[in-house]
Structure formats: structure tokens, C-alpha cells
Design a protein around this motif. Sequence first.
Motif, PDB file in Angstrom:
ATOM      1  N   VAL A   7     -64.091  12.167 -10.583  1.00 16.74           N
ATOM      2  CA  VAL A   7     -63.241  12.810 -11.355  1.00 16.74           C
ATOM      3  C   VAL A   7     -63.565  14.408 -11.637  1.00 16.74           C
ATOM      4  O   VAL A   7     -62.969  15.355 -11.594  1.00 16.74           O
ATOM      5  N   LEU A  67     -61.738   4.116 -16.893  1.00 13.59           N
ATOM      6  CA  LEU A  67     -61.805   5.071 -15.825  1.00 13.59           C
ATOM      7  C   LEU A  67     -60.408   5.489 -15.868  1.00 13.59           C
ATOM      8  O   LEU A  67     -60.357   7.146 -15.722  1.00 13.59           O
ATOM      9  N   ASN A  68     -59.154   5.157 -15.656  1.00  7.27           N
ATOM     10  CA  ASN A  68     -57.866   5.526 -15.901  1.00  7.27           C
ATOM     11  C   ASN A  68     -57.967   6.315 -17.025  1.00  7.27           C
ATOM     12  O   ASN A  68     -57.104   7.617 -16.966  1.00  7.27           O
ATOM     13  N   GLU A  69     -58.341   6.098 -18.171  1.00  7.66           N
ATOM     14  CA  GLU A  69     -58.299   6.923 -19.300  1.00  7.66           C
ATOM     15  C   GLU A  69     -59.054   8.248 -19.296  1.00  7.66           C
ATOM     16  O   GLU A  69     -58.448   9.372 -19.582  1.00  7.66           O
ATOM     17  N   TYR A  70     -60.299   8.181 -18.431  1.00  5.49           N
ATOM     18  CA  TYR A  70     -61.167   9.300 -18.111  1.00  5.49           C
ATOM     19  C   TYR A  70     -60.555  10.269 -17.405  1.00  5.49           C
ATOM     20  O   TYR A  70     -60.518  11.322 -17.545  1.00  5.49           O
ATOM     21  N   LYS A  71     -59.832   9.695 -16.105  1.00  5.81           N
ATOM     22  CA  LYS A  71     -58.999  10.560 -15.295  1.00  5.81           C
ATOM     23  C   LYS A  71     -58.051  11.346 -15.792  1.00  5.81           C
ATOM     24  O   LYS A  71     -57.684  12.403 -15.802  1.00  5.81           O
ATOM     25  N   THR A  72     -57.180  10.489 -16.727  1.00  7.21           N
ATOM     26  CA  THR A  72     -55.925  11.185 -17.254  1.00  7.21           C
ATOM     27  C   THR A  72     -56.371  12.241 -18.298  1.00  7.21           C
ATOM     28  O   THR A  72     -55.977  13.329 -18.301  1.00  7.21           O
ATOM     29  N   LYS A 113     -67.277   6.716  -9.579  1.00  8.85           N
ATOM     30  CA  LYS A 113     -66.166   6.862  -9.863  1.00  8.85           C
ATOM     31  C   LYS A 113     -65.880   7.839 -10.991  1.00  8.85           C
ATOM     32  O   LYS A 113     -65.071   8.848 -10.799  1.00  8.85           O
ATOM     33  N   ARG A 147     -57.485  -1.227 -22.173  1.00 13.64           N
ATOM     34  CA  ARG A 147     -57.122  -0.068 -21.462  1.00 13.64           C
ATOM     35  C   ARG A 147     -58.281   0.321 -20.365  1.00 13.64           C
ATOM     36  O   ARG A 147     -59.532   0.235 -21.186  1.00 13.64           O
ATOM     37  N   ASP A 148     -57.822   0.553 -19.211  1.00 11.16           N
ATOM     38  CA  ASP A 148     -59.114   0.825 -18.328  1.00 11.16           C
ATOM     39  C   ASP A 148     -59.867   2.104 -18.664  1.00 11.16           C
ATOM     40  O   ASP A 148     -59.221   3.361 -18.558  1.00 11.16           O
TER      41      ASP A 148
END
Length: 902
Positions: free
Chosen positions: A646, A794-799, A642, A791-792
Motif C-alpha cells: 500500500v 488490510l482493506n481498512e488500511y488500504k482505504t 501486503k 472488518r478486514d
Amino acid sequence: MLGFGTIAKKVFGTANDRKVKAARPLVDKINALEPEFEALSDEGIKQKTEELAKRAMGGESLDDLLPEAFANCREAAKRALGLRAFDTQLKGGIFLHQGNIAEMKTGEGKTLVATFPAYLNALTGKGVHIVTVNDYLARRDAEWMSKVYGALGLTTGVVYPQQPEGEKKAAYACDVTYATNNELGFDYLRDNMKSELSQMFQREHNFAIVDEVDSILIDEARTPLIISGPAQDRSDMYATIDKVIPDVADEHFTLDEKTRQVSFSDEGNDFLEERLTAAGLLPEGQTLYDPESATLVHHVNQALRAHKLFTKDKDYIVRDDEVVLIDEFTGRMMAGRRLSDGLHQAIEAKEGCTIKPENVTLASVTFQNYFRLYDKLGGMTGTAATEAEEFREIYNLGVVEVPTNRPIARIDEDDQVYRTAREKFEGIVAEIKAAHDKGQPILVGTTSIEKSEALAEMLKAEGITYNILNARQHEKEAQIVADAGKLNAVTIATNMAGRGTDIQLGGNVEMRVMQAMEENPDADIEAVRAKIEAEVADEKEKVKAAGGLYVLATERHESRRIDNQLRGRSGRQGDPGRSAFFLSLEDDLMRIFGSDRLDKVLSGLGMKEGEAIVHPWVNKSLERAQAKVEGRNFDIRKQLLKFDDVMNEQRKVIFSQRRDIMMAKDLSEVTKDMRDQVIDDLVHDYMPPKTYADQWDTEGLAESVKEHIGLDLPVVAWAAEEGVDDDDIRERLEEAADKYMAEKAEAFGDETMRNVEKQLLLQTIDAKWREHLLTLEHLRSVVGFRGYAQRDPLNEYKTEGFQLFETMLESLRSDVTKKLAQIRPMSKEEQEQMIAQIRQQQAAAAAAAAGAAAPAAVAEATGTVREGFDENDPNTWGNPGRNDSCPCGSGKKFKHCHGRLA
């Protein structure tokens, strides 16, 4: 009483049964065509290939061509190799063509199976890749099966490490190319670091057949492939930190063997602060919790991992002052592979080896994302069913169990569990002795080099002769495995168990014929073969009478698949055989997964010294523990993927941009758009919209224009004119910049300018992408802590990864524009002066290195300047290879001089 599920399966059959049944009509069609193809001449078979290829390229579907193509391929194999494919092999080929994994037991002839779908899919002219687990198998299979492809009129290539560039390019251009997964992945990365389309090796990713698919797409998919370059040398720091670690006591750290994690406790941090301050690595007054200590903390943690998680002769061996990693799944040495993030250097410090500098990532890709590039993927293995969910979820591959050609006659015993490792090994030696006395060949599977050598010593003491197969005997692998089925043979093997080479009862005829011909090249090969075949057939009957091959495993692995693989070495093609697992409560798997409870049970049963418990319930309990570990490992790989997805999206954008740039003849429009965007941003920053003229910073804008565009323009005067707004300024700046670049193109010559733009764009993209990869690595290492703030990660990494990518593209525009503004043609005098200077420097350096007594060496090192060479005009450089001498006459290799990637 039977459950509803079991009754339904008996009535309707399983999903797998239905797939196998659905392939039957196709097999019948192929068999019905056999007489027609038998009647063809050798030339007729090749003509048939041409006809099928025309139909395939004319739009006829490959599914419609399958029966004829498979019939043609079967006939070619029969003539070229003397092998007629069984119906089960045709079924395996059909499932591969459909984009599935064909699970076929050992000895079912997977190497031949691959030729059928490879031939069919190569008819489109787009090429097929057949992927193997090591270079030996790639070369062996390519050489062996090229006879079949040759008879069909197709070309075969093989790719291997350190291959000459011309040969590698030719191999990729063949209809069928054999290669290892590592070499394919690295060539993909290398291709996307090239600066000319003509230098790229790989074509489109059409269809790949992955042999031993579980090993390649699951076991090896945990670690990404990385191409790296050297960073600064910090060997002193590793050596100093390493001296501290042996003094670390048990209370200073916590170790979790299940997750292979180790970390310092609070007491450990206090102890380290004291010791590192004394060693001068931690400044006075600074703690390990300060942000400035991040790098030091990272290296201290790596040193702890090196000492507590990595064991010599299990995870790595030391050879010729070098730490060589051992693949935990195959037991093979991984020469050239290094652990990242300073971990390899920490192990080198621990073992007292020369510490090589750390590397920075230049390019990387995971196997998951590399193999998902292919339009279609198929795979073969003896063991895939236990990982079917992962294959379906990550690669969209179904798993079809292909029935064996003959029923399996192997006896699989229940596991034998002893209380201690000592009792277990005594039991194993007694078992080997009993089987050896009746002539039964035995393959003993161990989990590490250390254990294989300890068992070998015990057998030596009993006077039993044996062969040992581990990373130290890697080169003799095929020979040792070929002899493992002989009468009285005892073979001790680490996990590898000789993938790719059949253990044939009585011995391997082909290997023995090859040996005999090497010893006596003038002998009549047919006579030699007949004699050896008779000897092997006689010995095979004796081995069968003794019970066939006995696979005795000394431990269970974390994965059921690896256990099944080992078991599958015995009982090929309906041969008799036997398998058993000998375990103890001190084994890693048993110790980590609840052996305390089992120990109490065994103690309660009053087990005597040397006794073992044998019961199907124990097997079930162990399988459940293994399934848990497999599930956890799948989650780890899924999470890794995952995060890599990215970067993969960004990698695809960058690589396709590079390709577009290489294909383009004229990039002046691209560089103009970049320049206009930079001007737009500058005007926006210094003359913000909806502001008054007295709020503009026109002096700042003039300075920035000078820096970025290379022009000293009267921006302040322009802005002072009546009625001038930001759009007017923007237009004047664009006009002046376009004129300046047009004059530059005229001075350079149009063709040279276009080439300079192309090389500059590529070099800047590569430099920016390298910086971006490093930033993403750092982001990845800290983003996990965001979980504490709910805070997730993975979402932080994506953003943040997306924001970093946008920032990178912005700085790319700015850098390219700035560099193009700065370049200028050199005068003839400047060129001559620079070449003379380079020669002088090289001569001085060579003289200093070789001493005054070697003038010839200086002349050789200095080299000669290519006629008409122009520093700023790559068109005058010729087309040197990466390892050729640089045309500037420096004496350096091109890749280290003018061909160096910025």
C-alpha cells in the motif's frame, strides 16, 4: 511398492531435470566455440566485447548472444584467474540470465558463475548489480572478479558504507557494481531525498544477481530499511519504566514463544497502574485504558518485550556503552542497526547504557519492494528449494537445482536426541574428542554466542584446542573459516558458518599464500605458492583418510534451510565428509513444538542417562515441525508485504514526482496549476455551488485569499456587483495571483524564481511525505483491532491510507502556494544585516564553548561568507557538498544549515 508419482518421475523426469536438460544444447554451443575464442589475442577478447555490445544495443536479443558471450567470458576467466568454468557453472550462469535462482552446493564456484550472466547483461550499457551479504565479500569478489571483467574490457565498481560521494557515484556508473543489499537499499532511499539529479548515485534498476539469495530476500526481508532522524528525548521515561519491570511477576503477563509475543494480563495492568501513578508517569485518576495513556502503554509494552523476549549475548551484545544487535540468521553484529518504536531504548535502559533519543522515519523500503524494482532478478545459494513457493510468489523467481560437478560423498547421519541439554553437550564433547583423536577436522554449529562459549569452556577442560567464530570474532571470520579444513582443526561457529569462504580440506592455498607474502614481501611468489600447494595437497590426503570435514550441529534451527547450509559446508567438490545433529528435549525448537509427547515416549522406552534416540522417524517429525514454522514465517512476511505494498504504490508516486521535478527546467506551470486548484477549493468552500449570493461568506474568502495567496483583494466589493457569480470571482482571483507572481519573478530574476520554485516543491514534498509516513505507522498499529469488528484490517488500511494520501496531496498544494506567496527578495541592507547577525551569534557561541583563551577557534568556527551569497537565491550558493561548510558563513555543515531538508 512405488507410488504413481515416483513412477512418473522415473519415466518423465522432474520439472527440474527438464530445465537442466534444456540447458545442455546451449552448453554444447559454448563448448564448440571454445577453440575459436582460445585463438583470440587479449586485445581480440576486448574487441569481441565491443562487437557484442554493438549488436546488443542494435536490438539483437541477449539470448542470441549468450553462447558467444559465455565463451568469451570463459576464456577471459581462464587467462585472468587460471580457472576454466565447468559445464555445471555455465548452466548456473544460464539459469541466472533467465531470471531464476540457481541452487548450487557449497564449493561449486558461485562467485565465478555470476560473471557470465553479469557480462552478458552488461553489454546493454545499463549496468548490473551483484549483491552480497556483507562488505567483506563485496570488496573481495569485486577485487577478484575485476580481473575477469578487466580482461573483457568492462569496468568494475564496489559500493561500501561511508564511501566518499565521488567514489560511490563512479562505482554505480561502472558496468558491474558489487554491493551489499543494505547499501543498495539505503542509497535508493538517499537518492530520493536529494534535491538535484546530478547528486543521485543509482542509475536504472536493470539486472541484479543476488548472492546468498535466501539470506537476503527471505531472512532479512522481515525488517524494512529505514532512514530516520532524531525525535524528542524521552530517556527519563525509559529509565523510570525500566525500574518497574523487574518487579513484574509471572501472573502479570503472558508469553507466547512461538509467535514471540508478550503482553500484560489484567492483574499486570492493575499492578502497573499503581506503580506508574506512584512514579508520577500516570496522572491521578487516569487509567491505562484511557486514550491519553496510549503512548505510555506502548512504552511499557516495549520495556516488557526488552526484558522477556530479548536476551543478552543471543539477540544483542553490549559493547562500549552501546547495545549492538546480532543477526539471528547469520550471528553477525549489525552495527548501526537499531530497533524501532522505542524498543532499542528499552533495551538500553535494561542494560544501563546511555539511552539515545528515538528516531522518526524519514524514508523506508522493504527488501521485497526494493528488489522488485529491477527489470530482471537472479539469485544464487546452496539452499533455496525449501522456500521455492515464496520466491515464486513474491519475486516471480523460479528455483533450479544445478547438479554438482562431482557426486556428493558426504554421509548425513540421523539426528541424535538426548533428554537433557547437559547429556547432549557431554555427548557432543565425547564425539568431538573421538573425531579429533583421529585428526578429522570438525566444524561445530551453535545457535548463540553464549552456547558457543559454554561449549568452548568444556573443550578447554578436555585439553582440546579450538577456534571460535561468532559476532565477537567477526573480523577474523575469513581466516578462521580458511583454517577449518586443516588436520585436527576444531572450529566452533554460530549460525554464520563463514558464508562466502570455502572450507577446503588441508587448508586454503590462497589465504596461506597471502599470509606468507605479508610476512615476507620480497619472497618469490611462485616458489612460495608451489611450496604451500605441496604442503596442502599432502595434508588434504591425510584429512580425506580421516573422513573429511565433520559438521556437528548442536541444535536444529527454525528453518531447514539454515540446517542444510551448515551441512553443506562439508563434502564440497566430491570430497568425503560427515554431518550429524545432536539435539535435546530442552532445545528451543523441541521445547516449543511438542517435546512433552516425545518425553513420554522416551521415558516409556526406559532410556538411561546419557543415551540418545536415533531414528529416521525422529528426523521426519522434526522436519514437519520446521516446515510448520517456515510456513508461519512466510505468512508473516506475506502479510507485512501486503501492508507495505500500500505504501509502496504511494512511494513510487512520490519518488517519480520528485524525479520529474528535478528533471524539469521550468515548474511555473506546475505551481500555477497548484495555485489555481487552491483558489478553486477556496471559492468552492466559501461560495458553494447552487447557493444564493446572500449565502456566500465573502469576508471569509477575502481572509483566506490573504493567507494563502498573500493578496488583500476587494472580494466583498466584487461579490456585491450586479451579475457576478462564483466563476467571475475565481477568474479575477487567478488573474490577480498570476500578476502578483509574475511581478515576483521579475524582482527575483526568472532563473532564480524557477530555482526557488523547484527547491520549495522538493522541500515541501519531503516534509509532507515524512508526516505521512508517521501517520501511516500509527494507522498500521491500530488497524489490527478492526478485526474484532469483523472488518478486514488490510482493506481498512488500504482505504484509509489512500484517503490520507489524497489529504497529503491537497495540503501539499496549499503549503507550496502559501510559501511562494510569502517569499520576497531581500534588499542589500537586509542581506548584510543578516550575515552580520549570523556571524555575531556564531562568534558568541564559539567563544562560550571554547572559552576566551581560544580566539583562533572562534575565527575557524565562524567561517567565511561566499562572495555574492544571497539567502533567497540558491544559485548564488555554489554547489557545496552535504558535509562542506555552509556558504552563508555560519561555520555549520551545509546539511545542518541552508542545505537542511525542511
